[in-house]
Scaffold this active site. Structure first.
Site, PDB file in Angstrom:
ATOM      1  N   HIS A   1      66.266  47.034  -1.621  1.00  0.00           N
ATOM      2  CA  HIS A   1      66.247  48.425  -1.140  1.00  0.00           C
ATOM      3  C   HIS A   1      67.661  48.991  -1.029  1.00  0.00           C
ATOM      4  CE1 HIS A   1      62.064  49.244  -0.308  1.00  0.00           C
ATOM      5  NE2 HIS A   1      61.936  48.115   0.364  1.00  0.00           N
TER       6      HIS A   1
ATOM      7  N   HIS B   1      64.006  41.057  -0.931  1.00  0.00           N
ATOM      8  CA  HIS B   1      63.229  42.298  -1.029  1.00  0.00           C
ATOM      9  C   HIS B   1      63.967  43.434  -0.317  1.00  0.00           C
ATOM     10  CE1 HIS B   1      59.295  44.587  -0.871  1.00  0.00           C
ATOM     11  NE2 HIS B   1      59.993  45.184   0.076  1.00  0.00           N
ATOM     12  N   GLU B   2      64.442  43.163   0.897  1.00  0.00           N
ATOM     13  CA  GLU B   2      65.137  44.206   1.666  1.00  0.00           C
ATOM     14  C   GLU B   2      66.493  44.549   1.049  1.00  0.00           C
ATOM     15  OE1 GLU B   2      63.392  45.871   3.643  1.00  0.00           O
ATOM     16  OE2 GLU B   2      61.757  44.434   3.776  1.00  0.00           O
TER      17      GLU B   2
ATOM     18  N   CYS C   1      55.062  46.553   0.402  1.00  0.00           N
ATOM     19  CA  CYS C   1      56.208  47.281   0.939  1.00  0.00           C
ATOM     20  C   CYS C   1      55.720  48.509   1.693  1.00  0.00           C
ATOM     21  CB  CYS C   1      57.118  47.701  -0.221  1.00  0.00           C
ATOM     22  SG  CYS C   1      58.593  48.586   0.283  1.00  0.00           S
TER      23      CYS C   1
END
EC number: 3.5.1.88
Length: 187
Positions: A140, A136-137, A94
């Site tokens: 966030h 994954h995004e 990341c």
């Protein structure tokens, strides 16, 4: 413009991001800057909180990976995972956690409801690498980093490196928000 990237322990990365109500010229500019920043780093995905904006906005381009050379860059606004299938373990990294990688288990396929850069609604299935990058995004946007999903034993092995990032003792080939803020404070 290349935006500085917020790193591990920055409060914006622990917040649940706010949904967008539409796309205006300021959001269009942010999207362009996010793509510029992602390409410069280089990365394959970037979420708005990583560049200091607590908004449910993600940009993705996995075309640098050989098997995905035909992939078109994608803007994802207000994403919501509506179904998951399968399970896979893969190493992730990341831009907000420079120099660290770790294994994370995630669903291998997802169905995603989202809006694009024109704020048009879509529901689509994603699998393999694209499913992983999107999850994954989206993490966030929900205040979660990949290191939060790592096995506890593996996480303990990298804790010193995470502490170094939290203390600002990390270098990257792209601008970090902590460094930019420190320079501005010294000026």
């Amino acid at each position: 413009m290349i935006l500085p990237i917020n790193t591990y322990s920055d409060p914006v990365l622990a917040m649940k991001a706010k949904p967008l109500k539409g796309v205006d010229s300021a959001i269009e500019e942010l999207i362009a800057e996010m793509f510029d920043t992602m390409y410069k780093a280089p990365g394959i995905g970037l979420a708005a909180p990583q560049v200091g904006h607590s908004l449910r906005l993600v940009v993705v381009d996995i075309s640098t990976i050989k098997e995905y050379a035909d992939f078109k860059p994608m803007v994802v606004i207000n994403p919501r995972i509506v179904a998951v299938r399968g399970r896979s373990l893969m190493e992730e990294g990341c831009l907000s956690v420079p120099g660290i990688a770790g294994n994370v288990v995630r669903p291998s396929a997802i169905t995603l409801h989202y809006r694009d850069e024109k704020f048009e609604e879509h529901t689509a299935d994603f699998h393999s690498m694209m499913a992983r990058v999107l999850q994954h995004e989206i993490d966030h946007l929900d205040g979660t980093l990949f290191v939060d999903r790592m096995d506890k034993r593996d996480r303990r092995k990298i804790q010193k490196e995470l502490d170094a990032i939290a203390e600002g003792r990390v270098k990257a080939d792209y601008p970090l928000a902590r460094d930019v803020n420190r320079v501005e404070a010294e000026a």
